[in-house]
Design a protein around this motif. Structure first.
Motif, PDB file in Angstrom:
ATOM      1  N   THR A 175       0.888  -1.221  -0.074  1.00 41.84           N
ATOM      2  CA  THR A 175       0.080   0.166  -0.050  1.00 41.84           C
ATOM      3  C   THR A 175       0.876   1.174   0.121  1.00 41.84           C
ATOM      4  O   THR A 175       1.836   1.432   0.734  1.00 41.84           O
ATOM      5  CB  THR A 175      -1.018  -0.047   1.293  1.00 41.84           C
ATOM      6  OG1 THR A 175      -1.778  -1.213   1.240  1.00 41.84           O
ATOM      7  CG2 THR A 175      -1.757   1.010   1.207  1.00 41.84           C
ATOM      8  N   ARG A 177       0.871   5.605  -0.251  1.00 41.99           N
ATOM      9  CA  ARG A 177       0.411   6.842   0.329  1.00 41.99           C
ATOM     10  C   ARG A 177       0.490   8.025  -0.595  1.00 41.99           C
ATOM     11  O   ARG A 177       1.785   8.501  -0.393  1.00 41.99           O
ATOM     12  CB  ARG A 177       0.566   7.066   1.831  1.00 41.99           C
ATOM     13  CG  ARG A 177      -0.375   8.297   2.205  1.00 41.99           C
ATOM     14  CD  ARG A 177       0.318   8.828   3.535  1.00 41.99           C
ATOM     15  NE  ARG A 177       1.386   9.657   3.325  1.00 41.99           N
ATOM     16  CZ  ARG A 177       2.583   9.309   3.984  1.00 41.99           C
ATOM     17  NH1 ARG A 177       2.769   8.264   4.566  1.00 41.99           N
ATOM     18  NH2 ARG A 177       3.684  10.067   3.642  1.00 41.99           N
ATOM     19  N   VAL A 178      -0.247   8.619  -1.520  1.00 40.21           N
ATOM     20  CA  VAL A 178       0.130   9.596  -2.362  1.00 40.21           C
ATOM     21  C   VAL A 178       0.530  10.833  -1.472  1.00 40.21           C
ATOM     22  O   VAL A 178      -0.165  11.108  -0.509  1.00 40.21           O
ATOM     23  CB  VAL A 178      -1.014   9.817  -3.496  1.00 40.21           C
ATOM     24  CG1 VAL A 178      -2.261  10.435  -2.785  1.00 40.21           C
ATOM     25  CG2 VAL A 178      -0.440  10.787  -4.477  1.00 40.21           C
ATOM     26  N   ARG A 185      -3.764  11.092  -6.729  1.00 39.26           N
ATOM     27  CA  ARG A 185      -3.912   9.722  -6.461  1.00 39.26           C
ATOM     28  C   ARG A 185      -4.210   9.215  -8.202  1.00 39.26           C
ATOM     29  O   ARG A 185      -3.611   8.229  -8.359  1.00 39.26           O
ATOM     30  CB  ARG A 185      -4.979   9.493  -5.695  1.00 39.26           C
ATOM     31  CG  ARG A 185      -4.968   7.829  -5.572  1.00 39.26           C
ATOM     32  CD  ARG A 185      -5.942   7.581  -4.309  1.00 39.26           C
ATOM     33  NE  ARG A 185      -7.326   7.392  -4.529  1.00 39.26           N
ATOM     34  CZ  ARG A 185      -8.143   7.094  -3.726  1.00 39.26           C
ATOM     35  NH1 ARG A 185      -7.660   6.279  -2.536  1.00 39.26           N
ATOM     36  NH2 ARG A 185      -9.515   7.188  -3.873  1.00 39.26           N
ATOM     37  N   VAL A 189      -2.035   6.526  -9.979  1.00 38.59           N
ATOM     38  CA  VAL A 189      -2.315   4.919 -10.347  1.00 38.59           C
ATOM     39  C   VAL A 189      -2.107   4.934 -11.905  1.00 38.59           C
ATOM     40  O   VAL A 189      -1.657   3.929 -12.303  1.00 38.59           O
ATOM     41  CB  VAL A 189      -3.994   5.104 -10.110  1.00 38.59           C
ATOM     42  CG1 VAL A 189      -4.411   3.726 -10.717  1.00 38.59           C
ATOM     43  CG2 VAL A 189      -4.133   4.879  -8.524  1.00 38.59           C
ATOM     44  N   ALA A 199      -2.108  -1.707  -9.950  1.00 40.09           N
ATOM     45  CA  ALA A 199      -2.524  -0.808  -9.020  1.00 40.09           C
ATOM     46  C   ALA A 199      -3.876  -0.149  -8.802  1.00 40.09           C
ATOM     47  O   ALA A 199      -4.687   0.000  -9.939  1.00 40.09           O
ATOM     48  CB  ALA A 199      -1.509   0.432  -9.019  1.00 40.09           C
ATOM     49  N   ALA A 200      -4.395   0.128  -7.851  1.00 34.30           N
ATOM     50  CA  ALA A 200      -5.892   0.614  -7.616  1.00 34.30           C
ATOM     51  C   ALA A 200      -6.035   1.367  -6.367  1.00 34.30           C
ATOM     52  O   ALA A 200      -5.361   1.112  -5.606  1.00 34.30           O
ATOM     53  CB  ALA A 200      -6.968  -0.572  -7.753  1.00 34.30           C
ATOM     54  N   PRO A 201      -6.927   2.352  -6.587  1.00 36.14           N
ATOM     55  CA  PRO A 201      -7.019   3.283  -5.560  1.00 36.14           C
ATOM     56  C   PRO A 201      -7.966   2.198  -4.478  1.00 36.14           C
ATOM     57  O   PRO A 201      -8.706   1.585  -4.747  1.00 36.14           O
ATOM     58  CB  PRO A 201      -7.919   4.312  -5.988  1.00 36.14           C
ATOM     59  CG  PRO A 201      -8.626   3.878  -7.221  1.00 36.14           C
ATOM     60  CD  PRO A 201      -7.604   2.998  -7.813  1.00 36.14           C
ATOM     61  N   HIS A 202      -7.504   2.709  -3.012  1.00 33.67           N
ATOM     62  CA  HIS A 202      -8.194   2.102  -1.986  1.00 33.67           C
ATOM     63  C   HIS A 202      -9.817   2.525  -1.795  1.00 33.67           C
ATOM     64  O   HIS A 202     -10.141   3.546  -2.326  1.00 33.67           O
ATOM     65  CB  HIS A 202      -7.549   2.272  -0.605  1.00 33.67           C
ATOM     66  CG  HIS A 202      -8.053   1.382   0.383  1.00 33.67           C
ATOM     67  ND1 HIS A 202      -9.362   2.001   1.053  1.00 33.67           N
ATOM     68  CD2 HIS A 202      -7.658   0.495   1.160  1.00 33.67           C
ATOM     69  CE1 HIS A 202      -9.250   1.052   2.135  1.00 33.67           C
ATOM     70  NE2 HIS A 202      -8.616   0.377   2.253  1.00 33.67           N
ATOM     71  N   ASP A 207      -6.174   8.644   0.259  1.00 31.89           N
ATOM     72  CA  ASP A 207      -4.807   9.070  -0.162  1.00 31.89           C
ATOM     73  C   ASP A 207      -3.887   7.363  -0.491  1.00 31.89           C
ATOM     74  O   ASP A 207      -2.745   7.597  -0.959  1.00 31.89           O
ATOM     75  CB  ASP A 207      -3.763   9.488   0.934  1.00 31.89           C
ATOM     76  CG  ASP A 207      -4.229  10.967   1.325  1.00 31.89           C
ATOM     77  OD1 ASP A 207      -4.935  11.554   0.175  1.00 31.89           O
ATOM     78  OD2 ASP A 207      -4.263  11.467   2.442  1.00 31.89           O
ATOM     79  N   VAL A 209      -3.247   3.782  -2.299  1.00 33.80           N
ATOM     80  CA  VAL A 209      -3.088   3.162  -3.783  1.00 33.80           C
ATOM     81  C   VAL A 209      -2.539   1.700  -3.205  1.00 33.80           C
ATOM     82  O   VAL A 209      -1.422   1.558  -2.646  1.00 33.80           O
ATOM     83  CB  VAL A 209      -2.312   3.818  -4.782  1.00 33.80           C
ATOM     84  CG1 VAL A 209      -2.084   3.003  -5.840  1.00 33.80           C
ATOM     85  CG2 VAL A 209      -2.563   5.082  -4.764  1.00 33.80           C
TER      86      VAL A 209
END
Length: 434
Positions: A175, A177-178, A185, A189, A199-202, A207, A209
């Motif tokens: 994980t 953190r941008v 973000r 990604v 990769a995918a946003p949480h 913040d 990924v």
């Protein structure tokens, strides 16, 4: 120089299991001996899974050997553990795993034991079903967790212990953190996907990924430019709980390596003091802030002795990410199960109490203290905060930690390992009545 990757791994794993060296340090010392990046990747996998499953395959070897090797040939014992890990965990081709491990015995200058190594691994392959069944009857060996921790988890989380043990034995996603001051973000990604990383946003961490596979983060696009940091989702909750605003005076009381300090500064312009008792670890905070383009005041000192570093001005917010057993991050740091002892918990709980009591007078009336640990043990979390509230008249757990931060645990919330894909973490918010 010995450059056989399995031999190098066996020596490093022996240092971890028998010598008390951290996995991170053992890898850092061993990796430079290997020139090929693929060998270094295999070394990392061998050490992580060797530490994760040591207690299981150490027990299996007692069933495969008439005369144990751990006392008289500890490095070869570690090599055999790695041989079993290659076959049973990493799923390497049987011929390659056996032949490579036998060759590693020769590289370790133990040619007289090469035949024994071959015989033990071949016997494991023949008798694996029966060995798995036998080990399965012993929760300690089956789960590869020390007895004291199994007992603590069973007492604290009787309905969840099997899930916790399983989560600790599963590799965790990576994980990021941008750094919202330098990148978005969505852009991060997009660049990661273009570079071939899944990769995918949480889903709900603004913040975060998530990458499906671990990798060398320093080689990812944007790392050198400070566009992101590595930080598990459970550790990315602090800024929200602190209820930050521009201009606040904030103390991060146990700051190293600086992840939460940086995250707070990425959100707001703060007068932030990052404190840590270890000057060398404080250098990590300094380096991380520099890469991310952030500024804070750094100080070395014991948070429980503020007379040595505090200027007398109260803080609006205090983050106490307290020293703890780290039992919530075993899936990422599997050597914890080899190094932590049951007797450590009382000592850690006493230190947490000492920190809470010393820092509380530094908080202004109406201010907020967030207590956090990466532990799953109630003595360090729920019971610690309940005792603090009972002995501190001005302290009130007025602000509820949102339910998405985990299950209710007294005045705080506890996320168990693997919950929402995150590490085990405890958070409590305590406010000082005016």
């Amino acid at each position: 120089m010995n450059t056989d990757v399995r031999a190098v791994a066996a020596q490093a794993l022996d240092q971890i299991a028998r010598g008390g060296v951290s996995l991170r340090s053992a890898f850092a010392q061993a990796a430079p001996r290997l020139a090929d990046a693929r060998d270094r990747a295999l070394l990392s996998a061998l050490l992580h899974e060797g530490a994760r499953w040591w207690l299981r395959y150490d027990a299996v070897l007692d069933r495969l050997l008439q005369k144990p090797l751990r006392g008289r040939e500890p490095v070869v014992h570690a090599l055999l553990v790695l041989g079993l890990v290659q076959l049973a965990v990493l799923g390497l081709p049987e011929y390659a795993a056996v032949a490579g491990t036998v060759e590693a015995a020769r590289a370790l200058k133990r040619p007289q034991l090469a035949g024994l190594v071959n015989a033990v691994l071949r016997r494991f392959l023949r008798e694996r079903a029966a060995l798995d069944a036998a080990v399965g009857r012993d929760r300690v060996a089956h789960s590869a967790h020390p007895p004291w921790l199994v007992q603590e988890l069973a007492a604290d989380w009787p309905d969840d212990i099997d899930a916790v043990l399983a989560a600790n034995n599963a590799a965790a996603a990576l994980t990021l953190r941008v750094n919202r001051r330098r990148a978005s973000r969505a852009d991060l990604v997009e660049r990661l996907l273009a570079a071939g990383h899944a990769a995918a946003p949480h889903a709900w961490l603004a913040d975060a990924v998530v990458l499906e596979e671990s990798t060398d983060v320093t080689a990812l696009p944007g790392y050198a430019q400070g566009h992101f940091s590595v930080q598990d989702g459970a550790a990315q909750l602090a800024p929200e709980l602190l209820d930050l605003a521009d201009g606040q005076r904030v103390l991060d009381a146990c700051a190293a390596p600086g992840g939460k300090t940086a995250h707070c500064l990425e959100h707001h312009a703060l007068d932030l003091l990052a404190l840590d008792r270890d000057p060398e670890r404080l250098n990590q905070v300094r380096d991380n802030l520099a890469r991310l383009g952030l500024q804070a005041t750094l100080a070395a000192g014991d948070a429980a002795e503020p007379q040595a570093w505090w200027d007398g001005r109260p803080f609006d917010r205090i983050l106490l990410d307290a020293p703890c057993s780290a039992t919530g991050v075993i899936r990422r740091q599997p050597d914890i199960r080899l190094h932590r002892r049951g007797g450590d918990i009382a000592r850690l709980a006493a230190e947490q109490q000492r920190l809470l009591d010393a820092l509380w007078p530094l908080l202004r009336p109406g201010g907020r203290l967030v207590y956090a640990t990466c532990s799953v043990l109630r003595r360090e979390n729920q019971q610690q905060i309940e005792a603090f509230l009972a002995r501190t008249p001005q302290a009130a757990a007025r602000a509820a930690v949102p339910p998405r931060f985990g299950r209710a645990a007294g005045a705080g919330r506890q996320n168990l390992p693997g919950g929402d894909g995150m590490d085990g973490f405890f958070y409590a918010i305590v406010e000082k009545q005016a």
